[in-house]
Design an enzyme around this catalytic site. Structure first.
Site, PDB file in Angstrom:
ATOM      1  N   SER A 430      26.629   7.903  74.638  1.00 13.01           N
ATOM      2  CA  SER A 430      25.285   7.303  73.509  1.00 13.01           C
ATOM      3  C   SER A 430      25.728   6.674  72.122  1.00 13.01           C
ATOM      4  O   SER A 430      27.496   7.838  71.760  1.00 13.01           O
ATOM      5  CB  SER A 430      24.157   8.086  73.717  1.00 13.01           C
ATOM      6  OG  SER A 430      25.017   9.307  73.486  1.00 13.01           O
ATOM      7  N   GLU A 478      23.801   2.758  74.624  1.00 16.02           N
ATOM      8  CA  GLU A 478      22.955   3.435  75.673  1.00 16.02           C
ATOM      9  C   GLU A 478      21.903   3.167  74.665  1.00 16.02           C
ATOM     10  O   GLU A 478      20.364   3.955  75.028  1.00 16.02           O
ATOM     11  CB  GLU A 478      22.713   4.470  76.381  1.00 16.02           C
ATOM     12  CG  GLU A 478      24.110   5.258  77.291  1.00 16.02           C
ATOM     13  CD  GLU A 478      24.088   6.305  77.057  1.00 16.02           C
ATOM     14  OE1 GLU A 478      23.331   7.300  76.481  1.00 16.02           O
ATOM     15  OE2 GLU A 478      25.597   6.731  77.755  1.00 16.02           O
ATOM     16  N   TRP A 555      18.275  18.068  86.411  1.00 13.28           N
ATOM     17  CA  TRP A 555      17.171  17.667  84.686  1.00 13.28           C
ATOM     18  C   TRP A 555      16.462  17.931  85.189  1.00 13.28           C
ATOM     19  O   TRP A 555      15.475  17.241  83.947  1.00 13.28           O
ATOM     20  CB  TRP A 555      18.089  16.889  83.482  1.00 13.28           C
ATOM     21  CG  TRP A 555      19.669  18.114  83.172  1.00 13.28           C
ATOM     22  CD1 TRP A 555      20.032  18.701  83.553  1.00 13.28           C
ATOM     23  CD2 TRP A 555      20.241  17.697  82.261  1.00 13.28           C
ATOM     24  NE1 TRP A 555      21.434  19.927  82.673  1.00 13.28           N
ATOM     25  CE2 TRP A 555      21.825  18.664  82.420  1.00 13.28           C
ATOM     26  CE3 TRP A 555      20.350  16.379  81.203  1.00 13.28           C
ATOM     27  CZ2 TRP A 555      22.739  18.888  81.072  1.00 13.28           C
ATOM     28  CZ3 TRP A 555      21.722  16.435  80.716  1.00 13.28           C
ATOM     29  CH2 TRP A 555      22.895  17.005  80.367  1.00 13.28           C
ATOM     30  N   HIS A 687      28.239  18.711  68.262  1.00  9.92           N
ATOM     31  CA  HIS A 687      26.940  19.245  67.971  1.00  9.92           C
ATOM     32  C   HIS A 687      26.680  19.693  66.931  1.00  9.92           C
ATOM     33  O   HIS A 687      26.121  20.121  66.284  1.00  9.92           O
ATOM     34  CB  HIS A 687      27.054  20.038  69.091  1.00  9.92           C
ATOM     35  CG  HIS A 687      26.809  19.975  70.812  1.00  9.92           C
ATOM     36  ND1 HIS A 687      27.756  19.966  71.139  1.00  9.92           N
ATOM     37  CD2 HIS A 687      25.770  19.369  70.958  1.00  9.92           C
ATOM     38  CE1 HIS A 687      27.412  18.959  72.290  1.00  9.92           C
ATOM     39  NE2 HIS A 687      26.212  19.285  72.685  1.00  9.92           N
TER      40      HIS A 687
END
Length: 748
Positions: A430, A478, A555, A687
């Site tokens: 992504s 994406e 998920w 992150h």
């Protein structure tokens, strides 16, 4: 019979995600600290009031500004020395621990037991020191909102140390120090005249040694002197230690009676002590299907043989943190599906209804009771729940695990086709999701042509950037995907997608788990058009990007009327069809992400092999028809793979990328010599907003080459780039390519 009700914990996000909005506005400087605290106080007030409308006792202390494990660490003074002294009430210091700051790495993040929630791993300090009783502050706030219904929740000291990855004698040593600090916390909470103090000890449902149990028991023998302690367990049963738990001088015991099926039998076989309360986790805190109230009524009535009603509190199996707020926020779900759903607020209603029926008889609540049972039956009778063609296709697979040509024979075929350099660079998949992109997606149904043009323009932009930066294996970015699971769920039959079904993954990161309501199959190509378009723009290989069957399962909220292994096989077959179509479109590298592979492991090792067998089989159902010259990649997140390396190898992927940037290479040290396929361990942490320098990246690559030959190593970020800005991505990836070239030159 007077049954009380409570829950283990409650969602933080809120309807419309005010939690996420407050955090991100504060981080971006759009909201000052006063405004931020006011927004959070309003959210806390509302969630307390919502629970108090239905429950007799409301949990307090389960709320967190980022992560409750981090809160506990800060409360106990477990702050890494690199951050200096961090005051327990200093927001900048608090969020620095969670997100990193000024080149300082954040605490490592990993999965919370076998869920999709992430916690920050505590780092053990040289000296423990109680900084502030943060739960006491929440209790005082809550008592002004819900009065005597407020009861405190603590993360138990034993589980806290287990989450910090301590075991055996080392755990016992630190637990002795923590016990005195917890005793003070418990005394202060007990002085608030609360019903009891919930100490969460979910690690008890995992593997526990005799030495660890003795340390646990000694801790709670001491803590019980200072307040009314309920040891709360969840995510499974405590049968190996049930009798010993019952002998502890604690006020009560909280048991999961949904996942922990064996807990029912333990109570019936061994009884339950008459001097304790039982917090019975009878409604599911992890899945969204309505409870079978008739069955629960019978079971709970049977419990009265062992536990007097005045000592029985009906509760959730675990915290409702894992559920969306309410089904009433959904407007577009099929009625046959929505009728069978229960989110957090509906779980509160179920508990209230059960308690009233048990106290006054079903007749006293007959209309509501009948409506609840009819709603559940409406889903069970729904069209699409069972599709004969899907059942026939999965049955035709037999029981064998399918296989490809041997890896050693595939490698030269793939290299001949791809001609990749040493240390090939790539990304996980992504790219940033801009505001313009999100706006276009929101307007897609109204303006499908404009949306398609926006998507193609974004793909062209991402391809051009990667070529400009010198990435070897490209991705299309994406842009058409709102979420790696949600996107595929919206295009596979058997799934339904919610609009407001948000749950917290970590910090402000929220996800909308789709709902598997029926048999799963593919009705049309999922990703071929976008991937083929991206490949048409470049001569470099573009990866096809799919989400694997185990992650699609883990998920999602999974149907509870079919074994998970059977659902995974159905998803594997749908992905097999997509792999075939991607190959036909000229895609020579296909990545099937399995970031949730390890989190599916049962919490006790004795139960692992059955899961690993069907999880590996589902992945290979998806990949086994791929050509030998097609390079299959997979990606896994925040996981310790050393103890399941045989299963990872059995997936038979050609390349695996893993999220190891925060783990300082400890994962690779365990894999050395045990894994022969190619690996991309992740050279920087996506992150954190910190941008890695070329020097840091070179050092990281040299570290990795201590464990892996260059021919086996791929260079990539440790996860997808969706949550970062383009400025951050550009700086980081250009540094990554520059560092890779330097290391290649050094090797050659």
């Amino acid at each position: 019979m007077n049954f009380q009700t409570t829950v283990v914990g409650y969602p933080r996000v809120g309807v419309g995600r005010p939690y996420k909005q407050a955090l991100e506005r504060f981080w971006s400087g759009k909201l000052d600290e006063t405004g931020f605290r006011a927004a959070i106080n309003e959210l806390c007030h509302d969630r307390l009031a919502t629970q108090a409308q239905r429950l007799d006792l409301v949990p307090v202390g389960d709320f967190s500004l980022y992560d409750h494990v981090l809160d506990t660490a800060l409360m106990l003074g477990a702050v890494p020395a690199r951050f200096g002294k961090v005051d327990a009430h200093n927001l900048q210091g608090y969020f620095a621990l969670a997100r990193g700051r000024d080149g300082l790495p954040a605490l490592e993040m990993t999965k919370w037991f076998d869920t999709n929630y992430h916690y920050l791993v505590p780092e053990i300090p040289e000296r423990w020191e109680l900084q502030a009783n943060l739960v006491l502050e929440q209790v005082r706030f809550a008592q002004n909102v819900v009065g005597a219904k407020a009861r405190p929740v603590l993360l138990g000291p034993w589980t806290f140390l287990r989450l910090a990855r301590l075991a055996g004698a080392e755990l016992a040593q630190h637990l002795q120090q923590l016990t005195a600090m917890y005793a003070q916390i418990v005394r202060e909470l007990n002085d608030c005249n609360v019903a009891f103090i919930q100490c969460d000890e979910p690690a008890l449902v995992g593997d526990v040694t005799e030495e660890e149990w003795q340390a646990f028991a000694a801790c709670y023998r001491e803590l019980s002197k200072h307040g009314k302690i309920v040891v709360q367990t969840y995510y499974g049963d405590v049968t190996p230690w049930y009798r010993e738990l019952c002998r502890l001088p604690i006020h009560g015991l909280g048991l999961d009676l949904v996942q922990g099926h064996a807990n029912w039998a333990a109570i019936q076989y061994h009884g339950f002590p008459q001097d304790k309360i039982l917090v019975a986790g009878v409604v599911n805190g992890r899945n969204v299907w309505r409870s079978d109230l008739a069955d629960l009524y019978t079971k709970i009535t049977g419990l009265s043989e062992f536990v007097a009603p005045e000592r029985l509190i009906l509760s959730s199996s675990c915290s409702l943190l894992h559920l969306p707020e309410t089904v009433t926020a959904e407007r577009n779900l099929p009625v046959a599906v929505s009728s069978g759903l229960a989110f957090a607020q509906e779980r509160l209603a179920e508990l209230e209804l059960l308690a009233n029926a048990l106290r006054d008889g079903i007749a006293s609540v007959q209309p509501t009771w009948d409506a609840a049972l009819a709603s559940r039956q409406q889903w069970l009778d729904g069209v699409g729940r069972i599709v004969p063609a899907v059942r026939e296709r999965t049955a035709a697979l037999g029981t064998e695990t399918p296989a490809r040509l041997a890896y050693a024979e595939r490698v030269p075929l793939q290299q001949a086709k791809l001609n990749l350099p040493l240390l090939p660079t790539t990304t996980i998949g992504s790219f940033p999701q801009t505001a313009a992109l999100r706006k276009a997606r929101a307007e897609a149904k109204r303006n499908p042509t404009g949306y398609a043009e926006t998507i193609n323009a974004e793909i062209a932009h991402v391809i051009a950037l990667q070529e400009q930066w010198g990435i070897d294996v490209l991705v299309h970015g994406e842009p058409e995907r709102n979420d790696m699971v949600q996107f595929f769920a919206e295009h596979l039959a058997g799934y339904v997608a919610t609009q407001e079904g948000w749950v917290q993954s970590y910090g402000s990161r929220c996800v909308r788990p789709p709902v598997i309501a029926g048999d799963v199959y593919r009705t049309a190509a999922l990703s071929v058009a976008e991937t083929a378009y991206a490949q048409s723009l470049t001569k470099r290989p573009v990866k096809g990007m799919l989400t694997g069957p185990v992650t699609m399962l883990q998920w999602s909220f999974v149907r509870d009327d079919l074994p998970r292994s059977a659902v995974a096989a159905q998803i594997g077959l749908a992905l097999r069809d997509e792999v075939t179509d991607l190959e036909a479109a000229g895609i020579n590298i296909i990545q099937i992400d399995e970031p949730a592979f390890r989190e599916g492991l049962p919490l006790r090792r004795n139960d692992w092999q059955n899961y690993l067998d069907w999880a590996v089989r589902a992945f290979r159902i998806a990949t086994s028809d791929a050509k030998p010259s097609t390079q299959i990649h997979t990606h896994m997140c925040y996981s310790d793979f050393n103890d399941i390396i045989a299963a990872i190898a059995a997936l038979d992927a050609d390349v695996i990328s893993i999220e190891d940037a925060r783990s300082a290479g400890s994962l690779l040290a365990g894999l050395e010599g045990r894994y022969t396929q190619q690996i991309g361990p992740g050279v920087y942490d996506i992150h954190s907003p910190n941008i890695p320098t070329v020097e840091q990246l070179v050092a990281r690559m040299r570290q990795l080459l201590n464990y892996l030959p260059a021919e086996q190593l791929w260079i990539n970020p440790d996860c997808g780039l969706k949550t970062r800005t383009y400025a951050e991505v550009a700086a980081a990836l250009q540094a990554m390519v520059t560092a890779t070239k330097q290391v290649r030159n050094q090797i050659s």
